[in-house]
Design a protein around this motif. Structure first.
Motif, PDB file in Angstrom:
ATOM      1  N   MET A 189       1.787 -25.167  65.122  1.00 45.22           N
ATOM      2  CA  MET A 189       2.978 -24.360  65.403  1.00 45.22           C
ATOM      3  C   MET A 189       4.084 -25.266  65.924  1.00 45.22           C
ATOM      4  N   ARG A 190       5.275 -25.076  65.425  1.00 44.35           N
ATOM      5  CA  ARG A 190       6.399 -25.916  65.839  1.00 44.35           C
ATOM      6  C   ARG A 190       6.797 -25.602  67.280  1.00 44.35           C
ATOM      7  N   PRO A 191       7.401 -26.583  67.965  1.00 44.00           N
ATOM      8  CA  PRO A 191       7.779 -26.373  69.369  1.00 44.00           C
ATOM      9  C   PRO A 191       8.677 -25.149  69.576  1.00 44.00           C
ATOM     10  N   LEU A 192       9.651 -24.991  68.669  1.00 43.35           N
ATOM     11  CA  LEU A 192      10.552 -23.846  68.855  1.00 43.35           C
ATOM     12  C   LEU A 192       9.816 -22.519  68.708  1.00 43.35           C
ATOM     13  N   ASP A 193       8.811 -22.477  67.850  1.00 43.13           N
ATOM     14  CA  ASP A 193       8.045 -21.251  67.709  1.00 43.13           C
ATOM     15  C   ASP A 193       7.215 -20.969  68.959  1.00 43.13           C
ATOM     16  N   ARG A 194       6.657 -22.041  69.558  1.00 42.02           N
ATOM     17  CA  ARG A 194       5.934 -21.841  70.818  1.00 42.02           C
ATOM     18  C   ARG A 194       6.879 -21.342  71.904  1.00 42.02           C
ATOM     19  N   LYS A 195       8.081 -21.918  71.923  1.00 46.17           N
ATOM     20  CA  LYS A 195       9.082 -21.446  72.893  1.00 46.17           C
ATOM     21  C   LYS A 195       9.423 -19.980  72.653  1.00 46.17           C
ATOM     22  N   LEU A 196       9.516 -19.606  71.389  1.00 51.86           N
ATOM     23  CA  LEU A 196       9.832 -18.216  71.062  1.00 51.86           C
ATOM     24  C   LEU A 196       8.780 -17.271  71.625  1.00 51.86           C
ATOM     25  N   LEU A 197       7.505 -17.618  71.448  1.00 52.07           N
ATOM     26  CA  LEU A 197       6.434 -16.771  71.952  1.00 52.07           C
ATOM     27  C   LEU A 197       6.477 -16.682  73.474  1.00 52.07           C
ATOM     28  N   ARG A 198       6.735 -17.828  74.137  1.00 54.79           N
ATOM     29  CA  ARG A 198       6.823 -17.813  75.594  1.00 54.79           C
ATOM     30  C   ARG A 198       8.001 -16.949  76.060  1.00 54.79           C
ATOM     31  N   ASP A 199       9.137 -17.065  75.365  1.00 52.44           N
ATOM     32  CA  ASP A 199      10.313 -16.278  75.743  1.00 52.44           C
ATOM     33  C   ASP A 199      10.056 -14.777  75.568  1.00 52.44           C
ATOM     34  N   LEU A 200       9.414 -14.418  74.475  1.00 53.00           N
ATOM     35  CA  LEU A 200       9.130 -13.003  74.242  1.00 53.00           C
ATOM     36  C   LEU A 200       8.182 -12.457  75.308  1.00 53.00           C
ATOM     37  N   TYR A 247      16.943 -18.352  67.720  1.00 54.10           N
ATOM     38  CA  TYR A 247      17.352 -17.141  68.430  1.00 54.10           C
ATOM     39  C   TYR A 247      17.376 -15.923  67.516  1.00 54.10           C
ATOM     40  N   PHE A 248      17.641 -16.169  66.246  1.00 50.72           N
ATOM     41  CA  PHE A 248      17.591 -15.039  65.324  1.00 50.72           C
ATOM     42  C   PHE A 248      16.162 -14.555  65.130  1.00 50.72           C
ATOM     43  N   LYS A 249      15.199 -15.445  65.254  1.00 49.18           N
ATOM     44  CA  LYS A 249      13.804 -15.003  65.198  1.00 49.18           C
ATOM     45  C   LYS A 249      13.489 -14.069  66.360  1.00 49.18           C
ATOM     46  N   MET A 250      14.013 -14.412  67.534  1.00 49.57           N
ATOM     47  CA  MET A 250      13.816 -13.517  68.679  1.00 49.57           C
ATOM     48  C   MET A 250      14.469 -12.166  68.433  1.00 49.57           C
ATOM     49  N   ILE A 251      15.694 -12.203  67.922  1.00 46.55           N
ATOM     50  CA  ILE A 251      16.400 -10.960  67.623  1.00 46.55           C
ATOM     51  C   ILE A 251      15.634 -10.138  66.603  1.00 46.55           C
ATOM     52  N   LEU A 252      15.201 -10.794  65.530  1.00 47.44           N
ATOM     53  CA  LEU A 252      14.487 -10.099  64.473  1.00 47.44           C
ATOM     54  C   LEU A 252      13.164  -9.546  64.978  1.00 47.44           C
ATOM     55  N   ALA A 253      12.478 -10.295  65.839  1.00 46.37           N
ATOM     56  CA  ALA A 253      11.186  -9.832  66.348  1.00 46.37           C
ATOM     57  C   ALA A 253      11.352  -8.530  67.124  1.00 46.37           C
ATOM     58  N   ILE A 254      12.356  -8.489  68.012  1.00 43.38           N
ATOM     59  CA  ILE A 254      12.565  -7.285  68.825  1.00 43.38           C
ATOM     60  C   ILE A 254      13.080  -6.133  67.962  1.00 43.38           C
ATOM     61  N   ALA A 255      14.122  -6.406  67.171  1.00 44.72           N
ATOM     62  CA  ALA A 255      14.750  -5.337  66.387  1.00 44.72           C
ATOM     63  C   ALA A 255      13.806  -4.801  65.318  1.00 44.72           C
TER      64      ALA A 255
END
Length: 787
Positions: A1-12, A314-322
């Motif tokens: 998993m790429r670093p940004l994806d790990r960050k995304l999971l932690r942020d969520l 950040y759009f992945k975060m937006i898309l995940a929530i929305a």
């Protein structure tokens, strides 16, 4: 998993509470959109399929009596694909143990084979044996309400003669999707039924051998419906034709169409409001979340991540929530739609009704949610990306407190230090505070507006059955009687008061607008059955004109002083031109009122009545009902209490039932709005609160700095939310109103109070959750922020 994806999971995971709240708000809007558009599609498609499969007529032509040979001429009219003549009439069903006679419609079926028009759907038992004159089919809903099954017997009075019949089958028909007792607007399965008999047997009961009193026509695909109806009227005029009318004016189809139209109107108004609130909230939340991570964005850029890579993150975060919220809304919308279908299966007599989803609703719900979130993120990301990594990693320039300081200095004698900090926070970022105020106000408006609709429905019941109708019993006659019948009713023991009435079916016209309804003749100063003005005061009926219900006036686009054309559809069928002298605030139905003496004079039929309303002694009720049952002139007896229950069931079912669903969902949105406002403020000020703790502030004082801001924003949102709620209540009242009932735009103090209490409760609950988390914050970790 790429670093940004790990960050995304932690942020969520870190913002899971906010993400769930935002997703819930989105889910509510999408749920309503999917549920309501699906219901419109389901009802419309099921109705169309049912009509086609069982060949519902396109033209109905009631008349007095015509020989069967006339059907050949009707079938030869250009555009007519099929024609059927039948016998129809009213009946009274007498069941053991029932004091009141139960009203029914008797309809003939061909002796052999299925009818070419208006076939029936057999739900139980078998079809009629033409050799058995005592066999009948019974409307399924009535039979089940009365506990009748094939093989049972019942007695019915037809044209003054009592007969005994044996039920051999239960049936439904597209002609009777919506069944109401005569003179009423709300269906009641237990008090009105339909009897199907063989043509020969029913013709003998009504003295119609070799004749018919109703013609049914099915039209070809290119037929001119207006021309066909005109030709039918010309052919049937010598036989007492009462005016052919199309399917759009058929009683059952009109009510079904009104329900679908009202539901479609509500669908175009309410779900967009919920989605707009969700989109606005999502835009604010995402914008502030991205702004709060400005330093992290600078750090990512310093490590070599491009603007595109950070944007995608950040759009992945937006898309995940929305997307999660939208998908949840789609699933919940389907589940809610399937549960609502049960209302309509009870409300309308469909043999089947399967909830069908509208793919466009899924697409629209997801797109609106994602695009709204994306718009909020883009606005902030664009400003952050314009900065160099070094500038982005540096904390924002401290705000100018000069203006706030002057305000605080003026209030210094009354404000302590934490209160001045709250004041500075609000005045230094007025745009951000305004966004939070508008978001909370929108949630409050939804609650207040929908709660007002609940009160408006209750107001309809109170005005209709407590102020307008103050009788106990309504009696209708088989045909217009002499007014001596009123004297007979007055002499019945236990009858306190009697008022005559005359109901005349007619086509009402004004300009190009027409309405097939009736003129109601009432006494000049009625006390039991009254027309009311907009202030709920009784209207005295004068002799020179007609008073229209507000719904009828809107349909005909007519105002007091205009002339109304009344095309009477009984007796001599005169064409009357009457002036409109007033508008009545009638909330159920769309009647026209006229003084009964003036109506009879216009018809040249003096001293005639078609019914009466009675005030009775309750203790004498059973004896009065038994006497009315044995009177040959009586076509039906209805109790106001039963009619009220039927109307209440009507407005609590179908589209009216959705007001309960939407009110509950409005509370969900309100809590989501307030909770997100609190969580965003916490995320932005966690480090500031930790600093205050280190400087010696107590937990309560540090929490006050944050929660005081929430309190000010919530209180500021209350007047704006109440004002928006008034506008919303007016729009919703118009959306829920139909020809069946009109909902007044009532903005009650109770609704406002409950809505305000809901917002304050949501604010207290959110504040408690935020304070709990603040008390658990590790001060060292909170202060370790890269600068």
């Amino acid at each position: 998993m790429r670093p940004l994806d790990r960050k995304l999971l932690r942020d969520l995971w870190r913002i899971k509470g906010q993400a769930i709240a935002i997703g819930a708000v989105i889910a509510v809007g999408v749920l309503l959109l999917v549920m309501m558009t699906g219901l419109v599609t389901s009802l419309d498609e099921t109705r169309r399929t049912y009509y086609e499969r069982y060949r519902l007529a396109d033209v109905f032509a009631p008349l007095t009596r015509a020989p069967d040979r006339v059907m050949t001429e009707l079938a030869a009219i250009p555009g007519v694909a099929a024609a059927e003549g039948r016998v129809a009439g009213g009946a009274l069903i007498d069941l053991p143990g029932a004091d009141l006679p139960l009203q029914a419609q008797a309809v003939s079926l061909p002796d052999f084979g299925a009818p070419r028009v208006n076939d029936v759907y057999l739900t139980d038992g078998r079809r009629l044996d033409p050799d058995r004159a005592d066999e009948i089919l019974l409307l399924t809903s009535f039979a089940r309400a009365q506990g009748l099954r094939p093989g049972d017997t019942l007695s019915a009075t037809m044209k003054g003669a009592r007969r005994t019949f044996r039920v051999v089958g239960l049936a439904q028909s597209p002609e009777f999707l919506y069944t109401t007792p005569p003179g009423e607007l709300a269906p009641d399965d237990a008090r009105f039924g339909v009897i199907w008999m063989s043509r020969t047997a029913l013709a003998a009961a009504y003295d119609m051998e070799g004749a018919f009193n109703e013609a049914l026509l099915s039209l070809g695909p290119r037929a001119n419906a207006a021309a066909v109806r005109a030709a039918v009227d010309r052919l049937l005029a010598p036989y007492g034709g009462q005016g052919a009318y199309g399917l759009e004016d058929h009683v059952s189809n009109r009510f079904v169409s009104e329900e679908i139209a009202g539901l479609r109107t509500t669908t175009t108004v309410v779900p967009p409001i919920f989605l707009a609130v969700a989109a606005f909230l999502l835009t604010i939340v995402i914008s502030r979340m991205v702004q709060a991570e400005r330093e992290q964005i600078g750090l990512l850029k310093a490590f070599g991540y491009s603007n595109l890579a950070v944007t995608v993150h950040y759009f992945k975060m937006i898309l995940a929530i929305a997307t999660a919220g939208a998908l949840a809304g789609c699933l919940l919308g389907v589940a809610a739609g399937r549960s609502m279908v049960e209302f309509y299966l009870t409300f309308f007599k469909f043999p089947f009704l399967v909830f069908q989803t509208d793919p466009a609703a899924f697409v629209l719900g997801v797109l609106v949610s994602v695009l709204a979130a994306s718009a909020g993120g883009l606005v902030v990301l664009r400003g952050v990306f314009a900065l160099t990594p070094a500038t982005a990693m540096r904390p924002p320039t401290p705000p100018n407190y000069a203006r706030a300081g002057r305000i605080a200095a003026g209030l210094g004698a009354w404000l302590d230090q934490p209160s001045r900090m709250v004041l500075r926070r609000i005045t230094r970022q007025p745009g951000r505070m305004a966004g939070a105020v508008v978001g909370i106000a929108a949630g409050l408006a939804l609650c207040a507006g929908l709660l007002s609709i609940l009160d408006s429905f209750n107001r309809v019941m109170d005005i209709t059955f407590d102020l307008a109708d103050r009788s106990d019993v309504t009696v209708t006659f088989v045909e217009a009687q002499g007014d001596k019948t009123i004297l007979e009713l007055q002499r019945l023991p236990g009858v306190i008061a009697v008022e005559p009435m005359r109901v005349v079916p007619a086509v009402l016209r004004h300009g190009l607008n027409t309405y097939r309804g009736a003129v109601h003749g009432l006494v000049g100063a009625p006390r039991l059955n009254r027309a009311l003005d907009q202030d709920s005061r009784p209207i005295r009926l004068r002799e020179e004109g007609v008073i229209l219900a507000v719904a009828l006036a809107d349909i005909l686009e007519i105002a007091p002083g205009d002339a109304l054309t009344v095309d009477v559809r009984e007796g001599r069928q005169p064409l009357l031109d009457l002036p409109v002298i007033g508008i009545a605030e009638t909330l159920v139905g769309a009647p026209a009122y006229m003084e009964i003496g003036a109506l009879n004079r216009a018809l040249r039929e003096p001293h005639r009545v078609s019914g009466a309303v009675l005030r009775i002694d309750t203790a004498s009720g059973p004896a009065i009902y038994r006497t009315l049952k044995d009177m040959p002139a009586v076509a039906g007896v209805s109790l106001k209490a039963q009619a009220r229950d039927a109307v209440q069931s009507l407005i609590d079912s179908g589209a009216g039932a959705q007001r309960f669903v939407m009110a509950g969902l409005a509370f969900v949105i309100t809590f989501g709005v307030v909770y997100n406002a609190a969580r965003i403020a916490q995320a932005e000020r966690t480090r500031d609160i930790a600093s205050l703790r280190v400087l010696g502030f107590t937990r309560g004082e540090a929490a006050f700095v944050l929660l005081g801001e929430l309190a000010v924003v919530t209180l500021a949102a209350l007047p704006l939310g109440l004002a928006l709620g008034a506008l919303l209540a007016t729009g919703l009242a118009e959306g829920f109103s139909t020809d069946l009932y009109q909902i007044p735009a009532l903005y009650s103090a109770r609704a406002c109070g409950v809505a305000v209490l809901a917002v304050l409760t949501a604010a207290l609950a959110s504040g408690w959750l935020v304070k709990r988390d603040l008390d658990r914050v590790d001060l060292v970790s909170a202060l370790k922020t890269r600068e």
